[in-house]
Design an enzyme around this catalytic site. Structure first.
Site, PDB file in Angstrom:
ATOM      1  N   GLU A 299       0.802  -1.155  -0.082  1.00  0.00           N
ATOM      2  CA  GLU A 299      -0.175  -0.076  -0.221  1.00  0.00           C
ATOM      3  C   GLU A 299       0.762   1.304   0.139  1.00  0.00           C
ATOM      4  OE1 GLU A 299      -3.950  -1.718   2.576  1.00  0.00           O
ATOM      5  OE2 GLU A 299      -2.168  -0.364   3.370  1.00  0.00           O
ATOM      6  N   GLY A 301       1.834   5.109  -0.520  1.00  0.00           N
ATOM      7  CA  GLY A 301       1.001   6.151  -0.845  1.00  0.00           C
ATOM      8  C   GLY A 301       2.066   7.531  -1.274  1.00  0.00           C
ATOM      9  N   ARG A 302       2.743   7.520  -0.065  1.00  0.00           N
ATOM     10  CA  ARG A 302       3.942   8.782  -0.366  1.00  0.00           C
ATOM     11  C   ARG A 302       4.882   8.460  -1.648  1.00  0.00           C
ATOM     12  NH1 ARG A 302       6.282  11.443   3.978  1.00  0.00           N
ATOM     13  NH2 ARG A 302       5.379   9.625   5.269  1.00  0.00           N
ATOM     14  N   ARG A 343       3.812  19.362   7.861  1.00  0.00           N
ATOM     15  CA  ARG A 343       4.825  18.462   8.059  1.00  0.00           C
ATOM     16  C   ARG A 343       6.168  19.208   8.989  1.00  0.00           C
ATOM     17  NH1 ARG A 343       7.144  15.280   5.192  1.00  0.00           N
ATOM     18  NH2 ARG A 343       6.893  13.421   6.451  1.00  0.00           N
ATOM     19  N   TYR A 347       6.384  17.198  12.261  1.00  0.00           N
ATOM     20  CA  TYR A 347       7.464  16.116  12.242  1.00  0.00           C
ATOM     21  C   TYR A 347       8.798  16.679  12.384  1.00  0.00           C
ATOM     22  CZ  TYR A 347       3.125  13.771  10.416  1.00  0.00           C
ATOM     23  OH  TYR A 347       1.767  13.212  10.194  1.00  0.00           O
ATOM     24  N   CYS A 374       0.205  32.899  12.476  1.00  0.00           N
ATOM     25  CA  CYS A 374       0.615  33.659  13.515  1.00  0.00           C
ATOM     26  C   CYS A 374       1.428  32.888  14.645  1.00  0.00           C
ATOM     27  CB  CYS A 374      -0.516  34.428  14.100  1.00  0.00           C
ATOM     28  SG  CYS A 374      -1.042  35.747  13.077  1.00  0.00           S
ATOM     29  N   GLU A 375       2.489  32.050  14.042  1.00  0.00           N
ATOM     30  CA  GLU A 375       3.238  31.671  15.081  1.00  0.00           C
ATOM     31  C   GLU A 375       4.676  31.362  14.629  1.00  0.00           C
ATOM     32  OE1 GLU A 375       0.476  27.974  15.701  1.00  0.00           O
ATOM     33  OE2 GLU A 375       2.515  27.009  15.876  1.00  0.00           O
ATOM     34  N   TYR A 404       0.699  13.919   1.778  1.00  0.00           N
ATOM     35  CA  TYR A 404       0.721  14.508   2.989  1.00  0.00           C
ATOM     36  C   TYR A 404       0.858  16.005   3.108  1.00  0.00           C
ATOM     37  CZ  TYR A 404       0.766   9.854   3.956  1.00  0.00           C
ATOM     38  OH  TYR A 404       0.516   8.324   3.881  1.00  0.00           O
TER      39      TYR A 404
HETATM   40  N1  LLP Z   1      -1.243   1.736   4.570  1.00  0.00           N
HETATM   41  C1  LLP Z   1      -1.540   1.960   5.856  1.00  0.00           C
HETATM   42  C2  LLP Z   1      -2.247   1.047   6.728  1.00  0.00           C
HETATM   43  C3  LLP Z   1      -1.216   2.982   6.568  1.00  0.00           C
HETATM   44  O1  LLP Z   1      -1.439   3.454   7.917  1.00  0.00           O
HETATM   45  C4  LLP Z   1      -0.217   4.008   5.698  1.00  0.00           C
HETATM   46  C5  LLP Z   1       0.136   5.265   6.206  1.00  0.00           C
HETATM   47  C6  LLP Z   1      -0.033   3.557   4.315  1.00  0.00           C
HETATM   48  C7  LLP Z   1      -0.366   2.565   4.061  1.00  0.00           C
HETATM   49  C8  LLP Z   1       0.916   4.449   3.507  1.00  0.00           C
HETATM   50  O2  LLP Z   1       2.095   5.037   3.957  1.00  0.00           O
HETATM   51  P1  LLP Z   1       2.980   5.596   3.147  1.00  0.00           P
HETATM   52  O3  LLP Z   1       3.559   4.538   1.840  1.00  0.00           O
HETATM   53  O4  LLP Z   1       2.387   7.033   2.234  1.00  0.00           O
HETATM   54  O5  LLP Z   1       4.073   5.882   3.829  1.00  0.00           O
HETATM   55  N2  LLP Z   1       1.115  11.851   7.904  1.00  0.00           N
HETATM   56  C9  LLP Z   1       2.320  11.131   7.866  1.00  0.00           C
HETATM   57  C10 LLP Z   1       2.236   9.847   7.291  1.00  0.00           C
HETATM   58  C11 LLP Z   1       1.349   8.922   7.948  1.00  0.00           C
HETATM   59  C12 LLP Z   1       1.357   7.808   7.618  1.00  0.00           C
HETATM   60  C13 LLP Z   1       0.165   6.825   8.121  1.00  0.00           C
HETATM   61  N3  LLP Z   1      -0.127   5.496   7.313  1.00  0.00           N
HETATM   62  C14 LLP Z   1       3.465  12.132   7.256  1.00  0.00           C
HETATM   63  O6  LLP Z   1       3.133  13.146   6.617  1.00  0.00           O
HETATM   64  O7  LLP Z   1       4.577  11.721   7.034  1.00  0.00           O
END
Ligand code: LLP
Length: 446
Positions: A299, A301-302, A343, A347, A374-375, A404
């Protein structure tokens, strides 16, 4: 230009940058700033690249694999269609993401629904849409999904387990260690682990069809060994369940988390390399356990959308600030900030920025790109070298903001969220329009 920019980013001899064949000055003029810009060809190539890499590597070990695009990184109707066109399925984490995938026309069978606290309505909508899989996250949720389904049409479920493997760029995004909210642990001091209990409970409910086991170990992972350790743990659990019940589940999902380059000099994980490593490792684990291989899924995403995006800002106030050791840091304020990219504040994430609308022969200065909120933590890029003559009106691009960024954007200080503009083959179009103050005021009931 090279990483962390998308492959469609080119700086011409006069210093002006184009993305997907479109001049950034034209983008700024047409759509205003700030704006998220998505390079369609780059995004599609990454989607295709991940699918092909995993299909090829897993075919070599005799296993099938599906790639789900994790929509939490960024989801719009067009992006859901692009990734589906490229042979990916869509992973959603809420009813809202599910609604976008369905609006895009993605067949239910190609959608997965996650979530550690699904509402009754989210469960009902997923069942109604005929999603290909619901990933259940707790023992109580197993019963809730079973109660909502029927033995005549059993709901296809995977059980999300945590393996104790910690991985990722930041503590908050390591989702598999024990002291956190996701999934069911495979570890137990005595008796059945929560994960085993979950699997047994699914098998006990005729309203559920147990597809398999799911494990996601974190995000922005650059050391791939964690995937292999987690995969071995999941395959071991699968073998334990089989010896206990005779049921060898068909599917194993290894989650997302593939890391990307954010700064010059960093390198994104190579899908070909990582697919091969994971395939080799799971084949060895299955061989050791004496079990045939399941069908796998991942899965990302990023890794699909992150590098394909950049954010275009216009520079406003430029202010030299003397810092403790006597050096000058040039604070460059832009017309967005922590509302369009949380981010760095959340983070401590690092980004890279360049002036993209012109060239400069001036020597560079140490700069910090900040927003208009404002921060003082409203930082977009902590440290970056920018031309010494950086000035109001300059166009500034921040690289690798596709994941993200928009998906975590807020309206802090009542700042409307920027549009998402797609570029491809020299043309551009709005995927998600800019919010307006009227949009925000429309929510206020007085
Ligand atoms: N599958 C599940 C069950 C997940 O919880 C996540 C991400 C992904 C796939 C996708 O992960 P990726 O390939 O995108 O790393 N907001 C944070 C990232 C949180 C990710 C949460 N879960 C950031 O901006 O770094």
């Amino acid at each position: 230009m090279t990483e962390p920019w998308s492959t469609g980013v080119v700086r011409s001899a006069d210093g002006v940058v184009t993305v997907g064949g479109v001049d950034v000055r034209v983008l700024a003029e047409t759509f205003g700033t700030p704006a998220y810009v998505l390079d369609e060809a780059d995004l599609r190539a990454r989607a295709r690249g991940y699918r092909r890499a995993f299909e090829t590597a897993f075919a070599e070990i005799g296993a099938g694999v599906d790639v789900y695009y994790a929509g939490k990184a960024f989801l719009s109707v067009a992006v859901a269609r692009w990734v589906h066109d490229e042979g990916l399925r869509v992973d959603t984490a809420t009813g809202g993401e599910l609604a976008v995938a369905l609006r895009a026309g993605i067949p239910g069978a190609d959608i997965g629904l996650h979530g550690n606290n699904k509402s009754d309505s989210e469960i009902a909508r997923a069942l109604e849409a005929g999603v290909g899989r619901l990933i259940v996250d707790s023992l109580v949720e197993i019963d809730r999904v079973a109660d909502a389904a029927s033995a005549a049409h059993p709901a296809p479920v995977m059980v999300r387990v945590t393996t104790g493997v910690h991985a990722g760029g930041h503590e908050y995004i390591s989702t598999a260690h024990e002291d956190q909210k996701f999934g069911l642990s495979i570890h137990a001091p005595d008796g059945d682990s929560p994960a085993m209990q979950g699997l047994l409970r699914v098998l006990a409910r005729p309203e559920l069809r147990l597809l398999g086991i799911h494990s996601h170990i974190g995000s922005q992972i650059l050391d791939p060994s964690g995937f292999e350790v987690a995969a071995r743990a999941v395959l071991t659990l699968r073998a334990d369940l089989a010896s206990r019940t005779g049921v060898l589940v068909d599917e194993v999902d290894l989650g997302g988390g593939y890391g990307i380059a954010y700064l010059p000099g960093e390198v994104s994980l190579d899908p070909d390399r990582i697919a091969k490593d994971i395939a080799t490792s799971v084949a060895a684990s299955a061989h050791d356990l004496g079990t045939p291989l399941p069908r796998f899924s991942i899965e990302p995403g990023r890794a699909i959308v992150g590098p394909a995006g950049l954010t275009l800002y216009t520079v406003g106030t430029v202010k030299p600030v003397r810092i403790d050791d006597g050096t000058i840091r040039t604070y460059v304020s832009v017309d967005g900030g922590m509302s369009d990219n949380i981010r760095p504040a959340l983070y401590g994430a690092r980004y890279h920025a360049e002036v993209v609308g012109r060239c400069s022969s001036q020597e560079s200065v140490l700069a910090r790109v900040v927003g208009k909120h404002c921060e003082s933590g409203d930082i977009v890029v902590h440290d970056v070298q920018l031309p010494g003559d950086v000035r109001a009106g300059d166009l500034l691009a921040v690289a690798a903001t596709g994941a993200y960024g928009r998906s975590m954007a807020s309206n802090y200080n009542h700042v409307p969220r920027p549009p998402v503009v797609a570029v491809s083959d020299g043309s551009s179009r709005v995927l998600v329009r800019r919010e307006t103050e009227d949009d925000l005021l429309a929510l206020d009931q007085g």
